[in-house]
Every structure is written in C-alpha cells, then in structure tokens.
Design a protein around this motif. Sequence first.
Motif, PDB file in Angstrom:
ATOM      1  N   ILE A   8      25.727  44.603  43.461  1.00 51.96           N
ATOM      2  CA  ILE A   8      26.597  45.540  42.721  1.00 51.96           C
ATOM      3  C   ILE A   8      27.987  44.936  42.668  1.00 51.96           C
ATOM      4  CG2 ILE A   8      27.376  47.917  42.501  1.00 51.96           C
ATOM      5  CD1 ILE A   8      25.181  48.801  44.350  1.00 51.96           C
ATOM      6  N   MET A  12      33.657  37.495  41.049  1.00 49.45           N
ATOM      7  CA  MET A  12      33.459  36.266  41.813  1.00 49.45           C
ATOM      8  C   MET A  12      32.491  36.489  42.979  1.00 49.45           C
ATOM      9  SD  MET A  12      36.113  33.508  43.267  1.00 49.45           S
ATOM     10  CE  MET A  12      37.280  34.655  43.869  1.00 49.45           C
ATOM     11  N   GLU A  36      32.437  46.067  34.416  1.00 50.95           N
ATOM     12  CA  GLU A  36      33.185  45.497  33.290  1.00 50.95           C
ATOM     13  C   GLU A  36      32.206  44.902  32.276  1.00 50.95           C
ATOM     14  OE1 GLU A  36      36.999  43.389  34.267  1.00 50.95           O
ATOM     15  OE2 GLU A  36      36.115  43.401  36.262  1.00 50.95           O
ATOM     16  N   ARG A  85      27.881  48.373  33.076  1.00 51.64           N
ATOM     17  CA  ARG A  85      27.118  49.469  33.702  1.00 51.64           C
ATOM     18  C   ARG A  85      27.683  49.714  35.098  1.00 51.64           C
ATOM     19  NH1 ARG A  85      21.898  49.231  31.551  1.00 51.64           N
ATOM     20  NH2 ARG A  85      21.452  51.160  32.646  1.00 51.64           N
ATOM     21  N   ALA A 113      29.507  44.104  46.241  1.00 47.93           N
ATOM     22  CA  ALA A 113      30.591  43.166  45.883  1.00 47.93           C
ATOM     23  C   ALA A 113      31.496  43.840  44.854  1.00 47.93           C
ATOM     24  CB  ALA A 113      30.001  41.879  45.321  1.00 47.93           C
ATOM     25  N   GLY A 115      34.636  45.009  45.090  1.00 49.83           N
ATOM     26  CA  GLY A 115      36.064  44.728  45.019  1.00 49.83           C
ATOM     27  C   GLY A 115      36.957  45.959  45.131  1.00 49.83           C
ATOM     28  N   LEU A 116      38.068  45.897  44.424  1.00 53.80           N
ATOM     29  CA  LEU A 116      39.131  46.901  44.552  1.00 53.80           C
ATOM     30  C   LEU A 116      39.539  47.399  43.179  1.00 53.80           C
ATOM     31  CD1 LEU A 116      41.426  44.724  46.865  1.00 53.80           C
ATOM     32  CD2 LEU A 116      39.594  46.270  47.593  1.00 53.80           C
ATOM     33  N   ARG A 134      44.584  44.500  37.162  1.00 59.38           N
ATOM     34  CA  ARG A 134      43.449  44.056  37.981  1.00 59.38           C
ATOM     35  C   ARG A 134      42.438  43.314  37.098  1.00 59.38           C
ATOM     36  NH1 ARG A 134      42.188  43.329  43.393  1.00 59.38           N
ATOM     37  NH2 ARG A 134      40.026  42.623  43.307  1.00 59.38           N
ATOM     38  N   ILE A 160      51.219  40.757  43.730  1.00 54.69           N
ATOM     39  CA  ILE A 160      50.959  41.062  42.318  1.00 54.69           C
ATOM     40  C   ILE A 160      52.270  41.455  41.637  1.00 54.69           C
ATOM     41  CG2 ILE A 160      49.747  42.639  40.733  1.00 54.69           C
ATOM     42  CD1 ILE A 160      47.731  40.839  42.010  1.00 54.69           C
ATOM     43  N   GLU A 163      54.553  38.389  41.208  1.00 52.60           N
ATOM     44  CA  GLU A 163      54.076  37.450  40.180  1.00 52.60           C
ATOM     45  C   GLU A 163      54.313  38.010  38.781  1.00 52.60           C
ATOM     46  OE1 GLU A 163      50.033  36.305  40.934  1.00 52.60           O
ATOM     47  OE2 GLU A 163      50.569  35.158  42.717  1.00 52.60           O
ATOM     48  N   ASN A 253      36.449  49.930  46.116  1.00 51.05           N
ATOM     49  CA  ASN A 253      35.471  50.687  45.318  1.00 51.05           C
ATOM     50  C   ASN A 253      34.223  50.951  46.156  1.00 51.05           C
ATOM     51  OD1 ASN A 253      36.955  50.695  42.825  1.00 51.05           O
ATOM     52  ND2 ASN A 253      36.434  48.545  42.562  1.00 51.05           N
ATOM     53  N   GLY A 286      33.431  39.713  49.651  1.00 50.39           N
ATOM     54  CA  GLY A 286      34.662  39.785  48.865  1.00 50.39           C
ATOM     55  C   GLY A 286      35.634  40.843  49.372  1.00 50.39           C
ATOM     56  N   ASP A 287      36.539  41.237  48.476  1.00 52.59           N
ATOM     57  CA  ASP A 287      37.652  42.123  48.842  1.00 52.59           C
ATOM     58  C   ASP A 287      37.202  43.444  49.465  1.00 52.59           C
ATOM     59  OD1 ASP A 287      39.204  40.195  47.635  1.00 52.59           O
ATOM     60  OD2 ASP A 287      40.066  41.502  46.099  1.00 52.59           O
ATOM     61  N   PRO A 309      35.622  35.233  48.713  1.00 53.01           N
ATOM     62  CA  PRO A 309      34.285  35.635  48.230  1.00 53.01           C
ATOM     63  C   PRO A 309      33.250  34.520  48.300  1.00 53.01           C
ATOM     64  CG  PRO A 309      35.966  36.539  46.792  1.00 53.01           C
ATOM     65  CD  PRO A 309      36.680  35.615  47.748  1.00 53.01           C
ATOM     66  N   PHE A 340      45.478  31.483  50.812  1.00 53.82           N
ATOM     67  CA  PHE A 340      45.806  31.996  49.471  1.00 53.82           C
ATOM     68  C   PHE A 340      47.015  31.255  48.924  1.00 53.82           C
ATOM     69  CE2 PHE A 340      49.736  34.356  49.933  1.00 53.82           C
ATOM     70  CZ  PHE A 340      49.734  34.856  51.229  1.00 53.82           C
ATOM     71  N   SER A 342      50.278  31.652  45.745  1.00 49.68           N
ATOM     72  CA  SER A 342      50.921  32.526  44.766  1.00 49.68           C
ATOM     73  C   SER A 342      51.939  31.693  44.001  1.00 49.68           C
ATOM     74  CB  SER A 342      51.617  33.693  45.473  1.00 49.68           C
ATOM     75  OG  SER A 342      52.335  34.477  44.540  1.00 49.68           O
TER      76      SER A 342
HETATM   77  C1  LIG Z   1      45.686  39.985  39.043  1.00 46.12           C
HETATM   78  C2  LIG Z   1      45.205  39.272  40.282  1.00 46.12           C
HETATM   79  C3  LIG Z   1      45.781  38.067  40.639  1.00 46.12           C
HETATM   80  C4  LIG Z   1      45.347  37.406  41.800  1.00 46.12           C
HETATM   81  N1  LIG Z   1      45.935  36.230  42.148  1.00 46.12           N
HETATM   82  C5  LIG Z   1      45.544  35.599  43.286  1.00 46.12           C
HETATM   83  C6  LIG Z   1      46.170  34.390  43.685  1.00 46.12           C
HETATM   84  O1  LIG Z   1      47.084  33.888  43.027  1.00 46.12           O
HETATM   85  N2  LIG Z   1      45.744  33.805  44.837  1.00 46.12           N
HETATM   86  C7  LIG Z   1      44.743  34.343  45.603  1.00 46.12           C
HETATM   87  O2  LIG Z   1      44.407  33.767  46.661  1.00 46.12           O
HETATM   88  N3  LIG Z   1      44.123  35.483  45.240  1.00 46.12           N
HETATM   89  C8  LIG Z   1      44.498  36.125  44.102  1.00 46.12           C
HETATM   90  N4  LIG Z   1      43.876  37.292  43.721  1.00 46.12           N
HETATM   91  C9  LIG Z   1      42.780  37.829  44.545  1.00 46.12           C
HETATM   92  C10 LIG Z   1      41.378  37.392  44.085  1.00 46.12           C
HETATM   93  O3  LIG Z   1      41.292  37.266  42.711  1.00 46.12           O
HETATM   94  C11 LIG Z   1      40.376  38.402  44.631  1.00 46.12           C
HETATM   95  O4  LIG Z   1      40.369  38.239  46.019  1.00 46.12           O
HETATM   96  C12 LIG Z   1      38.965  38.247  44.044  1.00 46.12           C
HETATM   97  O5  LIG Z   1      38.967  38.501  42.682  1.00 46.12           O
HETATM   98  C13 LIG Z   1      38.005  39.208  44.735  1.00 46.12           C
HETATM   99  O6  LIG Z   1      36.751  39.113  44.134  1.00 46.12           O
HETATM  100  P1  LIG Z   1      35.633  40.229  44.378  1.00 46.12           P
HETATM  101  O7  LIG Z   1      34.431  39.746  43.625  1.00 46.12           O
HETATM  102  O8  LIG Z   1      35.521  40.558  45.797  1.00 46.12           O
HETATM  103  O9  LIG Z   1      36.210  41.563  43.691  1.00 46.12           O
HETATM  104  P2  LIG Z   1      36.648  41.866  42.201  1.00 46.12           P
HETATM  105  O10 LIG Z   1      37.122  40.622  41.547  1.00 46.12           O
HETATM  106  O11 LIG Z   1      37.545  43.056  42.269  1.00 46.12           O
HETATM  107  O12 LIG Z   1      35.295  42.312  41.477  1.00 46.12           O
HETATM  108  C14 LIG Z   1      34.614  43.485  41.729  1.00 46.12           C
HETATM  109  C15 LIG Z   1      33.806  43.842  40.491  1.00 46.12           C
HETATM  110  O13 LIG Z   1      32.970  44.937  40.811  1.00 46.12           O
HETATM  111  C16 LIG Z   1      32.981  45.865  39.723  1.00 46.12           C
HETATM  112  N5  LIG Z   1      32.620  47.198  40.214  1.00 46.12           N
HETATM  113  C17 LIG Z   1      33.371  48.030  40.999  1.00 46.12           C
HETATM  114  N6  LIG Z   1      32.696  49.177  41.242  1.00 46.12           N
HETATM  115  C18 LIG Z   1      31.509  49.067  40.619  1.00 46.12           C
HETATM  116  C19 LIG Z   1      30.375  49.931  40.486  1.00 46.12           C
HETATM  117  N7  LIG Z   1      30.322  51.127  41.088  1.00 46.12           N
HETATM  118  N8  LIG Z   1      29.313  49.523  39.735  1.00 46.12           N
HETATM  119  C20 LIG Z   1      29.340  48.272  39.130  1.00 46.12           C
HETATM  120  N9  LIG Z   1      30.395  47.425  39.224  1.00 46.12           N
HETATM  121  C21 LIG Z   1      31.452  47.806  39.954  1.00 46.12           C
HETATM  122  C22 LIG Z   1      34.414  45.779  39.233  1.00 46.12           C
HETATM  123  O14 LIG Z   1      34.520  46.277  37.918  1.00 46.12           O
HETATM  124  C23 LIG Z   1      34.689  44.285  39.331  1.00 46.12           C
HETATM  125  O15 LIG Z   1      34.319  43.615  38.164  1.00 46.12           O
HETATM  126  C24 LIG Z   1      44.304  37.969  42.573  1.00 46.12           C
HETATM  127  C25 LIG Z   1      43.736  39.202  42.202  1.00 46.12           C
HETATM  128  C26 LIG Z   1      44.176  39.836  41.064  1.00 46.12           C
HETATM  129  C27 LIG Z   1      43.555  41.154  40.681  1.00 46.12           C
END
Ligand SMILES: Cc1cc2nc3c(=O)[nH]c(=O)nc-3n(C[C@H](O)[C@H](O)[C@H](O)COP(=O)(O)OP(=O)(O)OC[C@H]3O[C@@H](n4cnc5c(N)ncnc54)[C@H](O)[C@@H]3O)c2cc1C
Length: 422
Positions: A8, A12, A36, A85, A113, A115-116, A134, A160, A163, A253, A286-287, A309, A340, A342
Amino acid sequence: VAPGAVVIGASMGGLRAAEQLRAAGWTGPITVIGAEPYAPYNRPPLTKALLRSFSVAKLDTRTAHRTLAFRRRPSVDDVSWRLGRTVTSVCVDDRTIRLDDGEELTYEGLVVATGLRPRRLPLRAPLEDRHVIRSLDDAAALGQVLAPGARVVVIGAGFIGCEVAATATELGCSVTVIEPLSAPLTQAVGEELGQAVQRVHEANGVRFCLGSRVAAVESEFRRDAAPKRIVELADCTRVVADVVIEAIGSVPNVEFLDGNGLDLGDGVLCDNQLRVAGRPEIVAVGDVARFPNPRFDETPRRVEHWSMPGLMARRAAATLASHLLGTETPHADFDPLPTFWSDQFDLRINSMGAPALADEITVLEGDLGALHGSATGAAVLYQRDQRPVGVVGVGISPERLNRFRSILQPVPSVAVEGAVAR
Ligand SMILES: Cc1cc2nc3c(=O)[nH]c(=O)nc-3n(C[C@H](O)[C@H](O)[C@H](O)COP(=O)(O)OP(=O)(O)OC[C@H]3O[C@@H](n4cnc5c(N)ncnc54)[C@H](O)[C@@H]3O)c2cc1C
C-alpha cells in the motif's frame, strides 16, 4: 489466483519494496496500490528545480512526471499497479483490504508504505487558500502562482519551508517566513546552524518573523484583482500575501489501519526488522514506519529522509519474504546510518546520523559565523551524552563530509580529534 503480497503506497518506499521482494526470492503475485494517479516519482525536486520549472516554463504535470519518475527494474514488470486508488481500511485478522471504490482484496503478506501528508493549521480559512507541498500536483499548483513580485508568506521554517522560501526568492517573489521557534531548522540541526542558514537567506532577501505564531489567515476579495491574503500573527502583526504556503510538518497516513489494535501513535510501530508488532505478515517501510535503530538507542522513531525507503525496503522485504517462504528470518540488527541533503540558494546542507538527538554541538571545521554559501563551509558534530550521533556539513562537499563518517560508527565513546566544544 493466489492473493500474494500487497504493497500500500506507490511511491519510493512502495516501489523499492516490490523490487526487494523479488530480490528476496518472492515469486508470487505482487500488487501495489497508490492513491496518486502517477507511477512512483522522486519528491525532492518538488521544492527545488521542478518548482522553478512549473513557475518559469509552465511545465505540465505529465511532462514533469516524466522527468521525476523512478526507473522501474525489469524484476517488477509483472507487478500489478493500482494507481489512483486509495485503501480505506484493512482488516488484519481477515487479511483483507478495502479500496475506495468498494473493491476488496486479500493478501498473504502486506507492506505499508503510505508515507506522510502535510500537517494543516487548524484555521477558519479554507484549506485551498493555503498551499502545501508534498505531491507533484501540489508543486504544480504552487508553481503557477510563484510569479516575480508575488508576496509570499511561508509558515514554518523547517527544511521544506526553507527550501520553498529560497526557490520562491530566486523566482523573484518577496518572501516572509513565519516560525514559532527562534531560528529556522532548529529542531533538525540546532539553533546555531539554523541561525547561520538564516543569515544566508537574509542576505538573499528573505525576511523572518521568528518567535511568531499564525493566528488567522483572512482573504480580501477585490473587483478585477486576485484575492489578497492577510496573515495575522498572535501578536496582531498583519502580513499581506498573494501566496500563503503552509510547511509545518507532516502527519503519517495510517488511518486505514484503525481498528486493528496496532500502535499507530506516530506512524506504524515496527520492530527492528520492520515487522509490524505482533504481525509477522505485515511490514512497513519509509516515512510512515517507526522503528528502533540500535545505532542510537532502543526508542522507535520515524525518519523522513530520501535515503531511508530503499534501505528499509531491502530489510522489510527480506523479513516478509522469509515469513512467506518459510525460510530463515534475518536477525542481524538493522542499524542504517540516516543521511539527508537540502539545497537552499547556493548552500548545500548534508547530514549523516541523527543530529536532532544531540545535546551538544561542536564545530569540527570552518566557521558558522562566516557562512555565506558554497564559497565557505563548515562541518558540525552532534553528540548526545558525549557520543557522536550526527555530523552536518554546510557548504562543503559530500566527499569532505564523508571524512567524518567513521566518527559515527555504532561503537561507544569515540574520541573526536580537533573538536572544539561550544
Ligand atoms: C517536497 C519534498 C522534498 C523533499 N526533499 C528532500 C531532500 O532534499 N532530501 C531528503 O533527504 N529528503 C527529502 N524529502 C523526503 C523524501 O522524499 C521522503 O523521505 C520520501 O519521499 C519518502 O518516501 P515514502 O515512499 O516513504 O513516502 P511518500 O513518498 O510519502 O509516498 C507515500 C505514497 O503512499 C500513498 N498513500 C498514502 N495513503 C494511501 C492509501 N490509504 N492508499 C493508497 N496509497 C496511499 C501516497 O499518496 C504516496 O504516494 C522530501 C520530501 C518532500 C515531500
């Protein structure tokens, strides 16, 4: 058809989990569900180069996505992607997942997976009056209104917020950052480094209202003109804005897991192998995942860094695959070194470890007081109970910062040569 493994979250963490399940020997079906409408893409450019492109080149989201999308490995060619979905609920006892259109899926193994999402201020003003960042769609919406001369208020001076403030300034906007603490980035890297970064922002024209809280955001509508926002601070100061951006942190989330007796206090609680407590068939990456990293201590924490991640997916997939396949479970400690970066103006900040845990900050080289951008630089050591927990470089190359990596080996009481305590 066997239910297989379901992931889910199609970002990434979700993509890397699918790849790593294959690498760990899972040959059964894999389904990845993502809220998304896009295939997994890279988020860091959303506050940096891509935000500029949305503003200057009026890029459309389809083109933007092509530049951001992660390359997909052939090992996941047979994965079933359900994009656009949302999972609305999971019953862990029945191993069932319900989607927003009412469809039900079952699973043998589950990867969380998700995220936030951006935290929102509890204000009366409609959410649409305040931008967040985001997702790709968030960046596209914000990029459209970051025109030269626009008055921009950024609420929150974390990574954030800083930046976005830098990018908006570079686009010719007039930017004010509002932050309740006494310096930007304080919670992540401490006040001293935060003040040094603040000076770089100020030298580029960013204004800061520090020690200030936002009490209200009002809209003023005028005939034949775009609406104007009034950001009112707790001390009654009013800041006029054309664009308001909220960057006050994030919320995991996890609501779709409610009702299962899981600890969802701050993300999904996992053990050191990223197994969701008491559920060997569920892992998180992940996050969104809160896990103990013995490199620091036994306290489970979430880590919101791009570097995590991938590392977490590898371990979580090994944990889950061994459960599903009945093979030996990995038992070496999972103790990744978080890193990380920035980018703000021409300043690159690179971090290793967990500087936020420190109780003492020491400049290892350079002078934070003389920080101007990439022409100067400094490396800062973060210690807790006299043990190194992090090193941050500002305006120095990753190679130079890497020289300090050995300080952070997970061994007790390493002496640091040349350290000057502050
Ligand atoms: C704008 C931005 C800039 C960043 N810049 C940096 C940087 O410069 N350096 C750095 O080290 N890190 C940076 N980060 C952090 C890094 O990008 C995140 O740590 C990483 O994206 C986390 O990935 P993730 O897959 O855990 O979560 P996410 O990328 O948040 O993905 C989670 C996915 O799950 C989906 N989802 C949530 N709930 C549900 C559900 N119920 N059903 C189905 N899908 C769902 C969401 O829509 C999303 O697509 C940045 C983050 C952001 C947002």
